[in-house]
Design a protein around this motif. Structure first.
Motif, PDB file in Angstrom:
ATOM      1  N   PHE A 353     -17.945  -9.759   7.047  1.00 56.09           N
ATOM      2  CA  PHE A 353     -16.510  -9.391   7.944  1.00 56.09           C
ATOM      3  C   PHE A 353     -15.899  -7.497   7.271  1.00 56.09           C
ATOM      4  O   PHE A 353     -15.019  -7.272   8.016  1.00 56.09           O
ATOM      5  N   THR A 354     -15.544  -7.926   6.232  1.00 54.97           N
ATOM      6  CA  THR A 354     -16.075  -6.683   5.136  1.00 54.97           C
ATOM      7  C   THR A 354     -16.244  -5.171   6.256  1.00 54.97           C
ATOM      8  O   THR A 354     -15.560  -4.629   6.346  1.00 54.97           O
ATOM      9  N   VAL A 356     -18.064  -5.410   9.233  1.00 54.46           N
ATOM     10  CA  VAL A 356     -17.431  -4.887  10.424  1.00 54.46           C
ATOM     11  C   VAL A 356     -16.208  -4.400  10.590  1.00 54.46           C
ATOM     12  O   VAL A 356     -16.160  -3.589  11.096  1.00 54.46           O
ATOM     13  N   SER A 357     -15.646  -4.221   9.389  1.00 52.41           N
ATOM     14  CA  SER A 357     -14.133  -3.082   9.510  1.00 52.41           C
ATOM     15  C   SER A 357     -14.219  -2.460   8.835  1.00 52.41           C
ATOM     16  O   SER A 357     -13.717  -0.933   9.667  1.00 52.41           O
ATOM     17  N   VAL A 385     -17.982 -14.141  10.186  1.00 55.02           N
ATOM     18  CA  VAL A 385     -17.179 -12.870  10.412  1.00 55.02           C
ATOM     19  C   VAL A 385     -16.242 -13.817  10.694  1.00 55.02           C
ATOM     20  O   VAL A 385     -14.877 -13.901  10.573  1.00 55.02           O
ATOM     21  N   ASP A 386     -16.159 -14.508  11.767  1.00 54.70           N
ATOM     22  CA  ASP A 386     -15.254 -15.080  12.296  1.00 54.70           C
ATOM     23  C   ASP A 386     -14.697 -17.229  11.470  1.00 54.70           C
ATOM     24  O   ASP A 386     -13.730 -17.403  11.929  1.00 54.70           O
TER      25      ASP A 386
END
Lengths: 387, 184
Positions: A353-354, A356-357, A385-386
């Motif tokens: 998740f981090t 992707v940002s 991520v999701d």
């Protein structure tokens, strides 16, 4: 494409913005093979050069955090598996350690060693998957078949031990549920030997290949500063040259007894923190994992594999945030308990998740094909991520 | 570490209420005023003594009937330490200043917190839902959340697709439900 060219292109983008040219909107995904799952990235391009990229997440959102508020502590383990389905063992380990810390449980020695064996095999399987799919992204198909050959051996072993190929539910609170037989341990040794040879072959095939180097060196540089700003962890952070690995720096399980190195990116083939460095860190990590596995095979001794855990599991009121080094980076488990059978809140800090940002921050000025290389190099699993 | 940190913060911000929630098991939490969260985090990030250079995660949990708690988990990679920093916001209108200027990592994390709990982060550059669709109603991780009956004309939990036998499995005092429907 040399590095100098790229800076010229970036300058070009800035100039063209003043000239009122229209930018083209291009949707990458959600069904795009190079996004490794269902990720949509809206790209604004000026011909081939990206002006901005905006990730849209949530296509694989399964409300795991909400679900886990209605499940008992043991029932959550299969859900944790399904987040990072390519390295499920590492996820289970992270979650179980967090719960055990709250319970103050002592884990039998044999179970600890088996857990580390599973986690390292899981890490290798995941990195092999990265190696295969990343080269497909870059247009080389054959390495995928080589990588899957080795990965299959690990999955077969897991299947025999746990009953499942990908989603194991094998590491339980208090230990592991099934024992490794001596035959399984011999097989671990054989996997290590075979992989050790294969890795040299992969490096001969790919790592020194000029076409490969042309595609990955100097592309999508994530330097130390950017990594800290966005909270990047794992191979991305180590690719930027930071010697940080939770297995060494905040050790858990039996890692303090083991002897291994932390490979870091050196910027040998271009800039420090480019796609090559992230690739290189993962390849070297597999070698370190082999080292760990061989030591584990020496350390393992007979004994129980499960601690005494109460049948109805109630955690004392309190909360814990525990980080472990999963295959893709630091997995953080934030668990809040009110003394019930179910957690009050379970938050998973997922490394992907981090990561992707970080994509929008590196996208500007890249060619579209290079952006594919950048997305592949952070090795995302959209299930994580999701969540 | 926590006691030193607490006394240092109290000396630095005398007017702000800062308390330490110490537990017997697990981690302790530092609770600060929502109004001064930004200044405290800025100090924690920029002081060389504490040096919390990484924002790991922003998470929230619902505390009905009055509060929503938002927890900022900070880590220092140079000092090898971590800290749970918490603010408690009113549940009716949870609002707190965004920390995106300090850590760009907060961008996605705050969006997730808004999506799941409805916390408004003031000054966030792009506060939209991130995991749920943009036209989703309600905030799923609030304790009183009930899923809508339909979404965009699609029925959620249609009766004929519920696996009742599975739901009743293992429940006390109930034998497993006989499935009488025939599947064609």
């Amino acid at each position: 494409m040399s590095h100098d060219n790229k800076t010229e292109q970036t300058v070009l983008v800035d100039e063209l913005e003043g000239l009122k040219t229209d930018l083209l909107t291009l949707n990458m995904g959600p069904q795009h093979p190079a996004t490794h799952g269902v990720l949509r990235i809206e790209i604004k391009t000026d011909s081939e050069i990206i002006a901005s990229a905006k990730p849209y997440l949530g296509y694989l959102h399964r409300c795991m955090e909400k679900h886990s508020e209605n499940l008992d502590y043991r029932g959550i383990i299969p859900f944790v598996d399904r987040m990072d389905y390519l390295a499920a063992m590492n996820q289970e380990l992270g979650y179980c350690i967090a719960v055990e810390k709250m319970l103050n449980l002592e884990i039998p020695r044999r179970a600890e060693v088996i857990r580390v064996i599973c986690a390292e095999l899981g890490r290798i399987a995941s990195h092999l998957m990265f190696f295969g799919t990343y080269l497909i992204d870059l247009g080389a198909f054959t390495p995928f078949l080589y990588a899957f050959n080795e990965r299959e051996k690990i999955l077969r072993l897991f299947e025999e031990v746990s009953g499942a190929r990908l989603l194991y539910n094998y590491i339980w609170i208090g230990g592991v549920w099934n024992d490794f037989t001596s035959e399984h341990l011999t097989r671990v040794g054989e996997i290590c030997d075979a992989l050790h040879q294969q890795l040299s072959q992969y490096e001969n095939l790919v790592t020194g290949n000029q076409i490969f180097l042309g595609r990955v060196s100097n592309v999508a540089v994530m330097n130390e500063e950017l990594c800290y700003a966005y909270g990047a962890t794992g191979p991305v952070l180590r690719g930027a040259g930071v010697k940080w690995d939770l297995r060494k720096n905040r050790p858990y399980s039996i890692y303090p007894e083991l002897d291994f190195d932390i490979p870091v990116g050196k910027g040998e083939m271009g800039t420090l923190g480019d796609c090559y460095d992230r690739y290189y860190v993962r390849m070297m990590e597999m070698r370190e994992s082999i080292k760990i596995l061989r030591q584990c095979l020496d350390l393992i001794e007979e004994g129980p594999i499960m601690a005494k855990v109460p049948k109805v599991l109630k955690l004392p009121p309190g909360e814990i945030y525990h980080r472990t080094e999963a295959a893709r980076g630091e997995l953080g488990i934030h668990l809040i308990s009110e003394g019930e059978k179910k957690p009050y809140r379970l938050k998973i800090k997922s490394p992907c998740f981090t990561h992707v940002s970080m994509l929008p921050a590196v996208a500007k000025g890249l060619m579209i094909a290079d952006f594919v290389a950048a997305v592949g190099s952070i090795d995302i699993v959209l299930g994580e991520v999701d969540r | 570490m926590f006691d030193e940190l607490l006394s240092d913060l109290k000396a630095k911000f005398p007017s702000v209420s800062i308390e330490l929630d110490k537990r017997e098991v697990g981690d302790s939490v530092l609770i600060v005023d929502a109004a001064s969260l930004f200044e405290v985090s800025q100090y924690l990030k920029e002081s060389t003594r504490w040096d919390f250079n990484v924002l790991q995660v922003i998470t929230g949990h619902d505390l009905p009937p009055d509060f929503i708690a938002v927890t900022y988990i900070l880590a220092s990679y140079r000092q090898n330490s971590e800290l749970l920093l918490r603010v408690k916001l009113g549940r009716q209108n949870p609002k707190v200043k965004s920390v995106v200027p300090l850590w760009p990592a907060a961008n996605f994390q705050e969006r997730e917190c808004y999506d799941m709990l409805g916390v408004q982060f003031e000054g966030h550059p792009d506060l939209r839902r991130i995991l749920c669709p943009e036209d989703w109603e309600g905030f799923p991780l609030r304790k009183d959340y009930k899923a809508a009956e339909s979404y965009n004309g699609m029925e959620i939990y249609p009766q004929e697709k519920l696996n009742l036998a599975d739901r009743q499995f293992g429940k006390k005092g109930q034998k497993s439900v006989e499935v009488t429907e025939t599947v064609e």
